[in-house]
Design an enzyme around this catalytic site. Structure first.
Site, PDB file in Angstrom:
ATOM      1  N   HIS A 198       0.820  -1.224   0.000  1.00 52.59           N
ATOM      2  CA  HIS A 198       0.000   0.000   0.000  1.00 52.59           C
ATOM      3  C   HIS A 198       0.849   1.268   0.000  1.00 52.59           C
ATOM      4  CE1 HIS A 198      -3.584  -2.515   1.717  1.00 52.59           C
ATOM      5  NE2 HIS A 198      -3.476  -2.608   0.419  1.00 52.59           N
ATOM      6  N   CYS A 246       1.920  21.186  -5.662  1.00 51.15           N
ATOM      7  CA  CYS A 246       2.984  21.010  -6.664  1.00 51.15           C
ATOM      8  C   CYS A 246       3.229  22.358  -7.344  1.00 51.15           C
ATOM      9  CB  CYS A 246       2.499  19.990  -7.686  1.00 51.15           C
ATOM     10  SG  CYS A 246       3.618  19.680  -9.050  1.00 51.15           S
ATOM     11  N   THR A 302      -3.110  -8.663  10.644  1.00 53.81           N
ATOM     12  CA  THR A 302      -4.016  -8.085   9.632  1.00 53.81           C
ATOM     13  C   THR A 302      -5.396  -8.714   9.756  1.00 53.81           C
ATOM     14  OG1 THR A 302      -4.457  -7.758   7.271  1.00 53.81           O
ATOM     15  CG2 THR A 302      -3.119  -9.680   7.843  1.00 53.81           C
TER      16      THR A 302
HETATM   17  P1  OAD Z   1      -6.835  -3.757  10.463  1.00 48.94           P
HETATM   18  O1  OAD Z   1      -7.000  -2.632  11.440  1.00 48.94           O
HETATM   19  O2  OAD Z   1      -7.987  -4.079   9.581  1.00 48.94           O
HETATM   20  O3  OAD Z   1      -6.442  -5.109  11.233  1.00 48.94           O
HETATM   21  C1  OAD Z   1      -5.455  -5.144  12.226  1.00 48.94           C
HETATM   22  C2  OAD Z   1      -5.433  -6.543  12.801  1.00 48.94           C
HETATM   23  O4  OAD Z   1      -4.373  -6.601  13.730  1.00 48.94           O
HETATM   24  C3  OAD Z   1      -6.707  -6.939  13.558  1.00 48.94           C
HETATM   25  O5  OAD Z   1      -7.111  -8.223  13.120  1.00 48.94           O
HETATM   26  C4  OAD Z   1      -6.279  -6.962  15.025  1.00 48.94           C
HETATM   27  O6  OAD Z   1      -6.932  -8.007  15.737  1.00 48.94           O
HETATM   28  C5  OAD Z   1      -4.798  -7.275  14.909  1.00 48.94           C
HETATM   29  N1  OAD Z   1      -3.944  -6.780  16.012  1.00 48.94           N
HETATM   30  C6  OAD Z   1      -4.074  -5.668  16.770  1.00 48.94           C
HETATM   31  N2  OAD Z   1      -3.042  -5.547  17.611  1.00 48.94           N
HETATM   32  C7  OAD Z   1      -2.225  -6.607  17.406  1.00 48.94           C
HETATM   33  C8  OAD Z   1      -0.988  -7.048  17.978  1.00 48.94           C
HETATM   34  N3  OAD Z   1      -0.368  -6.369  18.927  1.00 48.94           N
HETATM   35  N4  OAD Z   1      -0.449  -8.200  17.493  1.00 48.94           N
HETATM   36  C9  OAD Z   1      -1.056  -8.906  16.516  1.00 48.94           C
HETATM   37  N5  OAD Z   1      -2.231  -8.538  15.948  1.00 48.94           N
HETATM   38  C10 OAD Z   1      -2.801  -7.406  16.380  1.00 48.94           C
HETATM   39  O7  OAD Z   1      -5.507  -3.433   9.622  1.00 48.94           O
HETATM   40  P2  OAD Z   1      -5.030  -4.075   8.229  1.00 48.94           P
HETATM   41  O8  OAD Z   1      -5.461  -5.481   8.118  1.00 48.94           O
HETATM   42  O9  OAD Z   1      -3.590  -3.758   8.100  1.00 48.94           O
HETATM   43  O10 OAD Z   1      -5.224   0.356   3.715  1.00 48.94           O
HETATM   44  O11 OAD Z   1      -5.840  -3.200   7.207  1.00 48.94           O
HETATM   45  C11 OAD Z   1      -5.625  -3.390   5.826  1.00 48.94           C
HETATM   46  C12 OAD Z   1      -5.677  -2.075   5.093  1.00 48.94           C
HETATM   47  O12 OAD Z   1      -6.883  -1.385   5.428  1.00 48.94           O
HETATM   48  C13 OAD Z   1      -4.590  -1.094   5.492  1.00 48.94           C
HETATM   49  O13 OAD Z   1      -3.390  -1.290   4.796  1.00 48.94           O
HETATM   50  C14 OAD Z   1      -5.193   0.226   5.142  1.00 48.94           C
HETATM   51  C15 OAD Z   1      -6.592   0.000   5.676  1.00 48.94           C
HETATM   52  O14 OAD Z   1      -7.584   0.751   5.106  1.00 48.94           O
HETATM   53  C16 OAD Z   1      -4.681   1.429   3.126  1.00 48.94           C
HETATM   54  O15 OAD Z   1      -4.136   2.306   3.742  1.00 48.94           O
HETATM   55  C17 OAD Z   1      -4.795   1.418   1.653  1.00 48.94           C
HETATM   56 ZN    ZN Z   2       2.073  18.683 -10.491  1.00 51.00          ZN
END
Ligand code: OAD
Ligand code: ZN
Length: 263
Positions: free
Chosen positions: A134, A163, A203
């Protein structure tokens, strides 16, 4: 005295210890392992996740703040959220989970990390092959003419930073409803399908196409191991799910591996 707050180190139960041992053995036996991380991997570095109780999306509606259409419509508003995100990221340091992944790579036991995070903490911890699915927040580019600007702090003077052509600048991240850059998606697919073990860490595994990557490993006969504080969309398809904080579990896995290889 151990503190009783939520950040206190949790003592692993017997089941968790057995699972950690199993994962350590799988990593040692693997022909090529990879990892995919999400926001949970950086929670212990002080960066809130997106969908958790105190997550970014509980305060900012992603429809209003995170789609490319919302940015084009009102870049100044979206920059209020982006500025907060960048400042949080800049104050953060890698946690023991990031460091354990970097150590596994340097021991030749991890081929690379696919990350959905834009915080550069894997690189800061010493990982060298990091596929930023991302994007990242290290630089800006113009939404209109694509010119790159290395100084990410241009937003400190105005929202949105502009810009020379007048177009609004944005971080080099991927907004919702935008394509993942072709090169990173190709390399991630390749890494995932060449690996016989995929560690999926912190995630919720609901955002595609990132969430498809572990299935590339599975489709080629490899295993999926999940490390998360709770069950996710991936749990039913994982060969092993270890529930707990990645900043605690990954160092345990590293220690178990060292014990195995030094035997
Ligand atoms: P989420 O906020 O959807 O998920 C985070 C996960 O991490 C959850 O399942 C939590 O249970 C888990 N979690 C929290 N603390 C933790 C810890 N200490 N150890 C292990 N697990 C833990 O975040 P993402 O899955 O990264 O997109 O979200 C995916 C995408 O959605 C992101 O990249 C972002 C967002 O919109 C963009 O920015 C394009
Ligand atoms: Zn420009």
């Amino acid at each position: 005295m151990p503190s009783e707050d939520g950040d206190a180190m949790t003592k692993p139960d017997k089941e968790t210890k057995e699972k950690v041992q199993k994962l350590a053995q799988w990593i040692v036996d693997s022909k090529g392992a990879a990892a995919m991380t999400g926001a949970g991997a950086s929670v212990e570095s002080g960066i809130p996740d997106f969908r958790g109780k105190n997550g970014l999306w509980s305060r900012y509606d992603p429809e209003e703040y995170a789609t490319i259409f919302s940015f084009i419509e009102d870049p100044a508003k979206v920059w209020n959220m982006l500025a907060e995100l960048i400042e949080t990221i800049e104050g953060a340091e890698p946690n023991p989970g990031h460091k354990a992944l970097a150590a596994l790579e340097s021991m030749g036991l991890l081929e690379g990390v696919i990350t959905q995070n834009v915080d550069s903490l894997h690189q800061k911890a010493g990982s060298t092959r990091v596929l930023e699915f991302h994007g990242h927040c290290r630089s800006l580019r113009c939404q209109d003419c694509n010119k790159h600007y290395d100084d990410v702090h241009l937003y400190r003077t105005e929202h949105p930073p502009r810009c020379k052509c007048g177009g609004p600048l944005r971080p080099d991240i991927v907004f919702f409803d935008e394509q993942i850059p072709g090169a990173v998606i190709r390399e991630s697919k390749e890494l995932a399908s060449d690996s016989d073990l995929m560690l999926v860490i912190g995630t919720s595994a609901v955002v595609v196409p990132a969430a498809y990557m572990p299935y590339q490993t599975k489709a080629n006969g490899g295993r999926i191991v999940e490390i998360n504080t709770e069950a996710t969309a991936l749990t039913q398809d994982a060969d092993l799910s270890i529930f707990g904080k990645s900043g605690e579990l990954l160092p345990m896995v590293l220690k178990a591996i060292k014990d195995l290889v030094e035997k």
